[in-house]
Scaffold this motif. Sequence first.
Motif: not given
Length: 425
Positions: A376-382, A387-388, A392-393
Amino acid sequence: MTNPHPPDARALPEANAASSRRHYILQVLTVFVGFLIFGFSENIKGPAIPRIQTELGLGELEIGQLLSLNSLGYLLACTFTAWLIRRIGIKAVCLISFGSMAVSGIFIFWSHNYPTLSSSFFLMCIGNGMLEIGLAVLGARIFVRNTGTMMNLSHFFYGLSSTVAPMVASGMMTLHVGGRLLDWRDVYLIILLLSVLPMIPALAGKFPAHSNMPEDRIPLKTIMGDRVIWLLVAILSFGVISEMAVGGWLVNFLEKAYGWSGPSSSAMLSAFFLCFTLGRLLLGPVTDRIGFALSLILFSAVSGVLTFAAIFAGEPGAFLFAAAGVGIAPVYPTVMALIAQRYRRGSDAVITFIVTLMGVGSVLGNYAIGAIISGIRRMVSGGDGDNALLRGLQAGYGFIGLCAILCALSAIPLYRLLKKRGELL
């Protein structure tokens, strides 16, 4: 010549009763103190993991892999512990498990890279797995009355040590000894060496022997064909993922998502385990009163709802993470109590089968949390920005709440099946 002072016929039964009471007390002490040490060994990782991550330069996925590898050690222990109990006895197995945990503390102390740390944690979790099976089997053999209450009471000691473990670990890492600041290695060494304490009542006591009578053994084919057992596997797997993941991820979540300090995050983890401990202390009699299956539905559902409420409420609702501990706490001991009551003569085999498969779920669960956070961290704003990381957390911790809900949903067909058969406990 006739003995002028024949022995009192009442003395022998009284002596036997006193000996039985003494051995029972030592058995109970082994269970209670064993769970106390077990809680410490499992839950000092909350404050330690962010520092391990920083020192060794590990990502969330690697932390998830580390926790999964630990669960794999636990799983491996589950596969051979029942056989070992039959071969050398439950007393020897408990002693070996405590000893291996103490030795693993020494190895963790000397770990300075990811491979050696993983290997040391792996050994610790083998000891934990052996202890989990050993204490569960011992509890099933000795707690023949008020089983739900006694099982929850024994696991209360796990919750008690889990409550103070994060605070103790965090506090120890602020101490200077000999001009040197204690770090996570010192904490693991000191805490795990405490495993020698429950070895004292275990050495002094006499444990109930394993029965080798054919009628006391349940064939594996019978176990695998029992729908109740498979439902218990699902319930316990989801419940334990939701319970155990908090110790590994809550501190990490609070520090990185909300910028909390280490001591404040550890205090919230301790608050979770305080609620967890109170849940096991106070809800044990409730499970005996309303029934095991219904208890599993109600309590795990409450935990899941509170976890999701905490995530959606944001930082002001962080206290709900702690409150969720009340609901998830009775799941494991309630399942053990149900097994002890329903499979009284073959509980060893049933416990081993269920806990082994639960270990598989725990391995996959810990890996899934780390993978979800990273994905999820990679998907959000690269993958860049706070925020990413926050999203993810939140997604990873949402999986913990989802597991509690799935635990409740898995208990519904169990309740219906036992009610239909007239076998509700």
